[in-house]
Design a protein around this motif. Structure first.
Motif, PDB file in Angstrom:
ATOM      1  N   ILE A   1       0.647  -0.895  -0.116  1.00  0.00           N
ATOM      2  CA  ILE A   1       0.143   0.206   0.383  1.00  0.00           C
ATOM      3  C   ILE A   1       0.662   1.222  -0.143  1.00  0.00           C
ATOM      4  CG2 ILE A   1      -1.882   1.316   1.539  1.00  0.00           C
ATOM      5  CD1 ILE A   1      -2.492  -1.424   0.060  1.00  0.00           C
ATOM      6  N   SER A   2       1.809   1.046   0.456  1.00  0.00           N
ATOM      7  CA  SER A   2       2.910   2.850   1.176  1.00  0.00           C
ATOM      8  C   SER A   2       3.537   2.642  -0.367  1.00  0.00           C
ATOM      9  CB  SER A   2       4.035   2.311   2.115  1.00  0.00           C
ATOM     10  OG  SER A   2       3.421   1.759   3.092  1.00  0.00           O
ATOM     11  N   LEU A   3       3.732   1.462  -1.443  1.00  0.00           N
ATOM     12  CA  LEU A   3       3.596   2.197  -2.769  1.00  0.00           C
ATOM     13  C   LEU A   3       2.561   2.885  -3.553  1.00  0.00           C
ATOM     14  CD1 LEU A   3       5.630  -1.393  -3.362  1.00  0.00           C
ATOM     15  CD2 LEU A   3       6.320   0.846  -2.967  1.00  0.00           C
ATOM     16  N   THR A   4       1.725   3.404  -3.188  1.00  0.00           N
ATOM     17  CA  THR A   4       1.018   3.987  -4.096  1.00  0.00           C
ATOM     18  C   THR A   4       1.015   5.149  -3.515  1.00  0.00           C
ATOM     19  OG1 THR A   4      -0.872   3.770  -2.537  1.00  0.00           O
ATOM     20  CG2 THR A   4      -0.640   1.348  -4.158  1.00  0.00           C
ATOM     21  N   ILE A   5       1.452   5.931  -2.088  1.00  0.00           N
ATOM     22  CA  ILE A   5       2.136   6.778  -1.481  1.00  0.00           C
ATOM     23  C   ILE A   5       2.644   8.342  -2.845  1.00  0.00           C
ATOM     24  CG2 ILE A   5       3.085   8.448  -0.022  1.00  0.00           C
ATOM     25  CD1 ILE A   5       2.243   5.927   2.525  1.00  0.00           C
ATOM     26  N   PRO A   6       3.541   7.540  -3.453  1.00  0.00           N
ATOM     27  CA  PRO A   6       4.231   8.245  -4.122  1.00  0.00           C
ATOM     28  C   PRO A   6       3.482   9.670  -5.163  1.00  0.00           C
ATOM     29  CG  PRO A   6       5.801   7.152  -3.755  1.00  0.00           C
ATOM     30  CD  PRO A   6       4.631   6.079  -3.215  1.00  0.00           C
ATOM     31  N   SER A   7       2.296   8.639  -5.931  1.00  0.00           N
ATOM     32  CA  SER A   7       1.216   8.324  -6.696  1.00  0.00           C
ATOM     33  C   SER A   7       0.128   9.920  -6.460  1.00  0.00           C
ATOM     34  CB  SER A   7       0.825   7.481  -7.784  1.00  0.00           C
ATOM     35  OG  SER A   7       0.016   6.394  -6.805  1.00  0.00           O
ATOM     36  N   ILE A   8       0.147   9.489  -5.076  1.00  0.00           N
ATOM     37  CA  ILE A   8      -0.926  10.507  -4.329  1.00  0.00           C
ATOM     38  C   ILE A   8      -0.638  11.824  -4.633  1.00  0.00           C
ATOM     39  CG2 ILE A   8      -2.175  11.588  -2.735  1.00  0.00           C
ATOM     40  CD1 ILE A   8      -2.306   8.578  -1.482  1.00  0.00           C
ATOM     41  N   PRO A   9      -1.175  12.583  -5.262  1.00  0.00           N
ATOM     42  CA  PRO A   9      -1.320  13.864  -5.166  1.00  0.00           C
ATOM     43  C   PRO A   9      -1.315  15.066  -4.142  1.00  0.00           C
ATOM     44  CG  PRO A   9      -3.448  13.487  -5.972  1.00  0.00           C
ATOM     45  CD  PRO A   9      -2.629  12.611  -6.248  1.00  0.00           C
ATOM     46  N   ARG A  10      -0.324  16.014  -3.993  1.00  0.00           N
ATOM     47  CA  ARG A  10      -0.409  16.745  -2.642  1.00  0.00           C
ATOM     48  C   ARG A  10      -1.322  18.045  -2.876  1.00  0.00           C
ATOM     49  NH1 ARG A  10       4.573  18.653  -0.049  1.00  0.00           N
ATOM     50  NH2 ARG A  10       3.283  19.334   1.266  1.00  0.00           N
ATOM     51  N   VAL A  11      -2.386  18.158  -1.560  1.00  0.00           N
ATOM     52  CA  VAL A  11      -3.636  18.601  -1.182  1.00  0.00           C
ATOM     53  C   VAL A  11      -3.569  19.679  -1.599  1.00  0.00           C
ATOM     54  CG1 VAL A  11      -5.529  19.231   0.355  1.00  0.00           C
ATOM     55  CG2 VAL A  11      -4.335  16.793   1.251  1.00  0.00           C
ATOM     56  N   GLY A  12      -4.516  20.459  -2.382  1.00  0.00           N
ATOM     57  CA  GLY A  12      -4.408  21.146  -3.180  1.00  0.00           C
ATOM     58  C   GLY A  12      -3.484  21.801  -4.339  1.00  0.00           C
ATOM     59  N   ALA A  13      -2.424  20.446  -4.926  1.00  0.00           N
ATOM     60  CA  ALA A  13      -1.712  21.447  -5.939  1.00  0.00           C
ATOM     61  C   ALA A  13      -2.481  21.426  -6.680  1.00  0.00           C
ATOM     62  CB  ALA A  13      -0.458  19.354  -6.266  1.00  0.00           C
ATOM     63  N   PRO A  14      -2.311  22.569  -7.579  1.00  0.00           N
ATOM     64  CA  PRO A  14      -2.773  22.866  -8.511  1.00  0.00           C
ATOM     65  C   PRO A  14      -3.555  21.890  -9.824  1.00  0.00           C
ATOM     66  CG  PRO A  14      -0.736  24.118  -8.645  1.00  0.00           C
ATOM     67  CD  PRO A  14      -0.295  22.654  -7.410  1.00  0.00           C
ATOM     68  N   ASP A  15      -1.852  20.933  -9.933  1.00  0.00           N
ATOM     69  CA  ASP A  15      -2.215  20.224 -11.369  1.00  0.00           C
ATOM     70  C   ASP A  15      -2.592  18.742 -11.082  1.00  0.00           C
ATOM     71  OD1 ASP A  15      -0.049  18.900  -9.719  1.00  0.00           O
ATOM     72  OD2 ASP A  15       1.317  19.009 -10.821  1.00  0.00           O
ATOM     73  N   SER A  16      -3.176  19.126  -9.497  1.00  0.00           N
ATOM     74  CA  SER A  16      -4.202  17.233  -9.251  1.00  0.00           C
ATOM     75  C   SER A  16      -5.609  17.219  -9.960  1.00  0.00           C
ATOM     76  CB  SER A  16      -4.323  17.448  -7.601  1.00  0.00           C
ATOM     77  OG  SER A  16      -5.137  17.811  -7.660  1.00  0.00           O
ATOM     78  N   ALA A  17      -6.028  15.992 -10.058  1.00  0.00           N
ATOM     79  CA  ALA A  17      -6.497  15.863 -10.746  1.00  0.00           C
ATOM     80  C   ALA A  17      -8.195  16.039  -9.856  1.00  0.00           C
ATOM     81  CB  ALA A  17      -6.732  14.214 -10.593  1.00  0.00           C
ATOM     82  N   VAL A  18      -7.866  16.145  -8.852  1.00  0.00           N
ATOM     83  CA  VAL A  18      -9.028  16.858  -7.861  1.00  0.00           C
ATOM     84  C   VAL A  18      -9.722  18.206  -8.773  1.00  0.00           C
ATOM     85  CG1 VAL A  18     -10.296  17.166  -5.425  1.00  0.00           C
ATOM     86  CG2 VAL A  18      -8.969  15.125  -5.930  1.00  0.00           C
ATOM     87  N   VAL A  19      -8.215  19.038  -8.560  1.00  0.00           N
ATOM     88  CA  VAL A  19      -8.310  20.036  -8.615  1.00  0.00           C
ATOM     89  C   VAL A  19      -8.366  20.934 -10.382  1.00  0.00           C
ATOM     90  CG1 VAL A  19      -7.258  22.629  -8.381  1.00  0.00           C
ATOM     91  CG2 VAL A  19      -7.448  21.383  -5.941  1.00  0.00           C
ATOM     92  N   ALA A  20      -8.170  20.002 -10.711  1.00  0.00           N
ATOM     93  CA  ALA A  20      -7.939  20.477 -12.679  1.00  0.00           C
ATOM     94  C   ALA A  20      -8.941  20.564 -13.367  1.00  0.00           C
ATOM     95  CB  ALA A  20      -6.639  20.410 -12.746  1.00  0.00           C
ATOM     96  N   GLY A  21     -10.174  19.226 -12.030  1.00  0.00           N
ATOM     97  CA  GLY A  21     -10.548  17.995 -13.466  1.00  0.00           C
ATOM     98  C   GLY A  21     -11.963  19.060 -13.292  1.00  0.00           C
ATOM     99  N   ASP A  22     -12.483  17.839 -14.349  1.00  0.00           N
ATOM    100  CA  ASP A  22     -13.763  18.174 -14.652  1.00  0.00           C
ATOM    101  C   ASP A  22     -15.152  18.438 -13.607  1.00  0.00           C
ATOM    102  OD1 ASP A  22     -12.694  19.104 -17.166  1.00  0.00           O
ATOM    103  OD2 ASP A  22     -13.394  16.843 -18.011  1.00  0.00           O
ATOM    104  N   VAL A  23     -14.816  17.510 -13.319  1.00  0.00           N
ATOM    105  CA  VAL A  23     -15.853  17.589 -11.953  1.00  0.00           C
ATOM    106  C   VAL A  23     -16.087  18.609 -11.152  1.00  0.00           C
ATOM    107  CG1 VAL A  23     -17.055  16.123  -9.883  1.00  0.00           C
ATOM    108  CG2 VAL A  23     -16.159  14.813 -12.205  1.00  0.00           C
ATOM    109  N   THR A  24     -14.557  19.198 -10.351  1.00  0.00           N
ATOM    110  CA  THR A  24     -14.370  19.840  -9.138  1.00  0.00           C
ATOM    111  C   THR A  24     -14.959  21.227 -10.064  1.00  0.00           C
ATOM    112  OG1 THR A  24     -12.457  18.888  -8.756  1.00  0.00           O
ATOM    113  CG2 THR A  24     -12.593  20.869  -8.430  1.00  0.00           C
ATOM    114  N   ARG A  25     -14.438  21.545 -11.727  1.00  0.00           N
ATOM    115  CA  ARG A  25     -14.401  22.543 -12.493  1.00  0.00           C
ATOM    116  C   ARG A  25     -16.243  22.418 -12.688  1.00  0.00           C
ATOM    117  NH1 ARG A  25     -12.152  22.253 -17.695  1.00  0.00           N
ATOM    118  NH2 ARG A  25     -10.624  21.570 -16.279  1.00  0.00           N
TER     119      ARG A  25
END
Length: 178
Positions: free
Chosen positions: A102-126
Motif C-alpha cells: 500500500i505504501s508504494l502507492t503513496i508517491p502517486s497521491i497528489p499533494r493536497v491543494g496541488a494545482p495540477d492534481s486531478a481533483v483541482v484541475a478535473g472536470d468534476v471540480t470545475r
C-alpha cells in the motif's frame, strides 16, 4: 508545517493502531483505539473531508469507545503479567507486506491543494465550482455538494452518527449510567 503535521499524525495513528492490537490490557487497548480514531479524524480534517472526520470522531472515537468501555465494565478483567501480546511473526510479516504494498502507492497521491492534481484541475471540480450555486441556489459550494449532489450520502452518514449515538444512550440507560 501542514505536511509535517500530517506526517506526525500518520505516525501517531499507526503507532496507536499497533499499540491497540498488541496490548494485553483491554482498557489500555480501548484507549489506544480511541486515540487511533481521533487521530484518523484529524487526518480527515487535514485532507479536507470534514464530513468523514465528523463521522470518524463521533462513531470511532466516541460511540465505539463508550460501548467498549461499558462492555469491559460488564466483564471480568483477568490479571496478567504481560503488557503486550506475543507477536505472531507470520501474520505480522503478512501485514507488513500489505502495508509495504500500500505504501508504494503513496508517491502517486497528489499533494493536497496541488494545482495540477486531478481533483483541482478535473472536470468534476470545475463543474461543481461553476454550477453548484446556479443549480442549487446555495452560496457555499461545499454545502451545495454535501446537501444537494451528495445528499443521500450525507443523509446516510447522518443516520450512522445518530444511530450510534442512540445505541450508546440505550446501552448507558440500560446499564443505569445515565
Amino acid at each position: 508545517m501542514e505536511f509535517s503535521l500530517f506526517l506526525a499524525l500518520l505516525v501517531f495513528v499507526m503507532i496507536s493502531a499497533v499499540i491497540s492490537v498488541t496490548l494485553r490490557d483491554v482498557l489500555s487497548a480501548i484507549i489506544a483505539l480511541a486515540g487511533f480514531s481521533f487521530g484518523a479524524a484529524v487526518v480527515y480534517v487535514l485532507l479536507r473531508a470534514p464530513d468523514v472526520a465528523l463521522t470518524e470522531a463521533a462513531v470511532g472515537a466516541g460511540a465505539t469507545t463508550v460501548l467498549f468501555l461499558v462492555t469491559i465494565v460488564k466483564t471480568v478483567r483477568p490479571a496478567g503479567e504481560r503488557v503486550f501480546e506475543r507477536i505472531r511473526w507470520g501474520p505480522a510479516a503478512l501485514a507488513l507486506a500489505f502495508l509495504g504494498t500500500i505504501s508504494l502507492t503513496i508517491p502517486s497521491i497528489p499533494r493536497v491543494g496541488a494545482p495540477d492534481s486531478a481533483v483541482v484541475a478535473g472536470d468534476v471540480t470545475r463543474y461543481y465550482l461553476e454550477m453548484a450555486t446556479p443549480e442549487t441556489g446555495v452560496e457555499n459550494v461545499v454545502t451545495a455538494v454535501l446537501a444537494a449532489y451528495r445528499g443521500f450520502d450525507t443523509l446516510g452518514e447522518a443516520v450512522v452518527v445518530i444511530a450510534a449515538g442512540m445505541a450508546v444512550l440505550l446501552v448507558l440507560r440500560r446499564e443505569v449510567y445515565v
